[in-house]
Design a protein around this motif. Structure first.
Motif, mmCIF file in Angstrom:
data_model
loop_
_atom_site.group_PDB
_atom_site.id
_atom_site.type_symbol
_atom_site.label_atom_id
_atom_site.label_comp_id
_atom_site.label_asym_id
_atom_site.label_seq_id
_atom_site.Cartn_x
_atom_site.Cartn_y
_atom_site.Cartn_z
ATOM 1 N N ALA A 176 13.520 -7.782 0.333
ATOM 2 C CA ALA A 176 12.997 -7.214 -0.909
ATOM 3 C C ALA A 176 11.720 -6.423 -0.641
ATOM 4 O O ALA A 176 11.529 -5.321 -1.170
ATOM 5 N N VAL A 177 10.845 -6.962 0.184
ATOM 6 C CA VAL A 177 9.601 -6.264 0.521
ATOM 7 C C VAL A 177 9.888 -4.939 1.211
ATOM 8 O O VAL A 177 9.233 -3.918 0.958
ATOM 9 N N ALA A 178 10.888 -4.932 2.091
ATOM 10 C CA ALA A 178 11.212 -3.722 2.851
ATOM 11 C C ALA A 178 11.674 -2.586 1.953
ATOM 12 O O ALA A 178 11.591 -1.410 2.344
ATOM 13 N N ARG A 179 12.150 -2.903 0.752
ATOM 14 C CA ARG A 179 12.616 -1.866 -0.166
ATOM 15 C C ARG A 179 11.486 -1.279 -1.011
ATOM 16 O O ARG A 179 11.718 -0.349 -1.788
ATOM 17 N N LEU A 180 10.282 -1.797 -0.874
ATOM 18 C CA LEU A 180 9.140 -1.306 -1.641
ATOM 19 C C LEU A 180 8.491 -0.111 -0.945
ATOM 20 O O LEU A 180 8.662 0.108 0.257
ATOM 21 N N SER A 181 7.712 0.625 -1.707
ATOM 22 C CA SER A 181 6.965 1.746 -1.134
ATOM 23 C C SER A 181 5.804 1.222 -0.291
ATOM 24 O O SER A 181 5.374 0.067 -0.432
ATOM 25 N N GLU A 182 5.294 2.073 0.589
ATOM 26 C CA GLU A 182 4.136 1.692 1.404
ATOM 27 C C GLU A 182 2.943 1.360 0.529
ATOM 28 O O GLU A 182 2.172 0.435 0.829
ATOM 29 N N ASP A 183 2.748 2.106 -0.546
ATOM 30 C CA ASP A 183 1.616 1.845 -1.442
ATOM 31 C C ASP A 183 1.726 0.464 -2.069
ATOM 32 O O ASP A 183 0.729 -0.265 -2.158
ATOM 33 N N SER A 184 2.912 0.082 -2.486
ATOM 34 C CA SER A 184 3.097 -1.241 -3.082
ATOM 35 C C SER A 184 2.862 -2.333 -2.056
ATOM 36 O O SER A 184 2.205 -3.353 -2.347
ATOM 37 N N ARG A 185 3.376 -2.143 -0.843
ATOM 38 C CA ARG A 185 3.164 -3.164 0.194
ATOM 39 C C ARG A 185 1.684 -3.302 0.522
ATOM 40 O O ARG A 185 1.198 -4.404 0.776
ATOM 41 N N ALA A 186 0.950 -2.196 0.522
ATOM 42 C CA ALA A 186 -0.481 -2.252 0.794
ATOM 43 C C ALA A 186 -1.207 -3.064 -0.274
ATOM 44 O O ALA A 186 -2.098 -3.869 0.027
ATOM 45 N N LEU A 187 -0.825 -2.893 -1.526
ATOM 46 C CA LEU A 187 -1.445 -3.654 -2.605
ATOM 47 C C LEU A 187 -1.110 -5.141 -2.499
ATOM 48 O O LEU A 187 -1.966 -6.013 -2.711
ATOM 49 N N LEU A 188 0.130 -5.442 -2.124
ATOM 50 C CA LEU A 188 0.539 -6.834 -1.998
ATOM 51 C C LEU A 188 -0.143 -7.532 -0.824
ATOM 52 O O LEU A 188 -0.212 -8.770 -0.786
ATOM 53 N N ALA A 189 -0.641 -6.778 0.131
ATOM 54 C CA ALA A 189 -1.332 -7.346 1.287
ATOM 55 C C ALA A 189 -2.805 -7.617 1.014
ATOM 56 O O ALA A 189 -3.504 -8.169 1.879
ATOM 57 N N GLU A 190 -3.275 -7.274 -0.167
ATOM 58 C CA GLU A 190 -4.677 -7.518 -0.523
ATOM 59 C C GLU A 190 -4.821 -8.890 -1.179
ATOM 60 O O GLU A 190 -3.937 -9.346 -1.909
ATOM 61 N N SER A 191 -5.940 -9.546 -0.924
ATOM 62 C CA SER A 191 -6.187 -10.884 -1.486
ATOM 63 C C SER A 191 -6.619 -10.746 -2.943
ATOM 64 O O SER A 191 -7.798 -10.847 -3.286
ATOM 65 N N ALA A 192 -5.626 -10.539 -3.790
ATOM 66 C CA ALA A 192 -5.896 -10.285 -5.204
ATOM 67 C C ALA A 192 -5.114 -11.214 -6.123
ATOM 68 O O ALA A 192 -5.201 -11.086 -7.343
ATOM 69 N N TYR A 193 -4.373 -12.177 -5.544
ATOM 70 C CA TYR A 193 -3.428 -12.956 -6.339
ATOM 71 C C TYR A 193 -3.831 -14.431 -6.358
ATOM 72 O O TYR A 193 -4.402 -14.954 -5.399
#
Length: 310
Positions: A176-193
């Motif tokens: 599922a992650v692989a189907r996301l855009s690079e921008d979305s993956r970059a946001l998901l890699a931030e400690s924001a959750y």
């Protein structure tokens, strides 16, 4: 909700008839715990007893392969014949299920107020989205906010929903992650959750808050720290919320589903797959409590030498 896609048959592992017959007659001793973990002496005793049974080694190897092979990450061990012969909530049957689990990783309970196996029943007055509720339980990993979540989560079906609901759902988190855009993956890699509370827990590390959904240190083997409930119950900025929502949609798009039958033992590698449950059938209040869906949950910690320990 997406179209129902059933799981590939290779994830359902049937026991050979001779092995079933031998296990029905096998008397394993009660387990002992070392803190919150199944004691090493118990695991060694169970392995000694079971490996003396013809065809057990091959079945255990098939189970491990399904959980760790490329593209794999979950399996359903069909223990229905054993459950019917011994009783799905009988101590002898639970010891056999525990012994199979110990062939995968080390069983443990992170909840000091619960025994090794935790009941997940049905409560009509509970939050519908909770594991014991009656509604849709969206994709998640268990104990998402611990620095060392369980490597495996497992669910043993004692009784399915007698009205026919409650399909288990699973989705390949990394696909599922692989189907996301690079921008979305970059946001998901931030400690924001962040999500949930953290107290009275054993052997799952410290509270992780805030945390990244993606850990880019080794993306193919790390947890995808996700629970769809964070979208409603966490304060997220618009960009981070949208990225998490996109991931939730991809998880649903790639999901498989099936109904667990009595004795079915679902084991999920949390480093690869996320899980959840479709809503139970309506009118649960008409079902006697003793007849409602009942699962038993057990968590597993990977051994330090198998390459998947945290």
């Amino acid at each position: 909700m997406s179209e129902i896609v059933t799981a590939d048959q290779h994830v359902f592992i049937d026991l050979p008839e001779q092995l079933e017959a031998d296990l029905i007659d096998l008397l394993l001793p009660p387990w002992e715990l070392d803190g919150s973990f199944l004691a090493q002496s118990t695991m060694e005793r169970y392995r000694t007893e079971l490996t003396a049974t013809p065809l057990f080694r091959e079945t255990a190897a098939t189970l491990r392969h399904a959980l760790t092979e490329e593209g794999g990450g979950y399996a359903v061990l069909r223990l229905g014949i054993l459950a019917k012969a011994l009783g799905a909530d009988d101590g002898r049957f639970l010891r056999l299920a525990t012994a199979f689990a110990a062939e995968v990783a080390v069983p443990f309970s992170p909840f000091p107020r619960w025994p090794l196996w935790k009941d997940i029943g049905v409560k009509v007055d509970k939050d519908p989205g909770k594991s014991s509720g009656i509604g849709y339980n969206a994709f998640h990993m268990d104990l998402v906010n611990g620095t060392r979540p369980p490597d495996y989560t497992t669910l043993l079906c004692v009784r399915p929903d007698p009205l026919g609901g409650g399909r288990s759902i699973l989705s390949d988190a990394h696909a599922a992650v692989a189907r996301l855009s690079e921008d979305s993956r970059a946001l998901l890699a931030e400690s924001a959750y962040s999500y949930g509370t953290f107290f009275d827990l054993f052997d799952v590390g410290e509270e992780y808050k805030p945390f990244p959904i993606l850990d880019d240190s080794n993306p193919s083997e790390e947890f995808v720290r996700f629970t769809a409930k964070m979208l409603e119950r966490s304060e997220l900025g618009q960009a981070h919320a949208e990225a998490a929502r996109e991931l939730a949609e991809e998880l649903v798009r790639g999901q498989v589903s099936f109904i667990l039958q009595p004795g079915d033992y679902l084991i999920v590698n949390q480093r690869r797959f996320l899980h959840g449950r479709e809503a139970l059938h309506s009118r649960q209040e008409t079902v006697p409590v003793s007849d409602r869906r009942l699962l038993l949950q057990l968590f597993l910690r990977a051994r330090a030498d198998d390459g998947s320990a945290a």
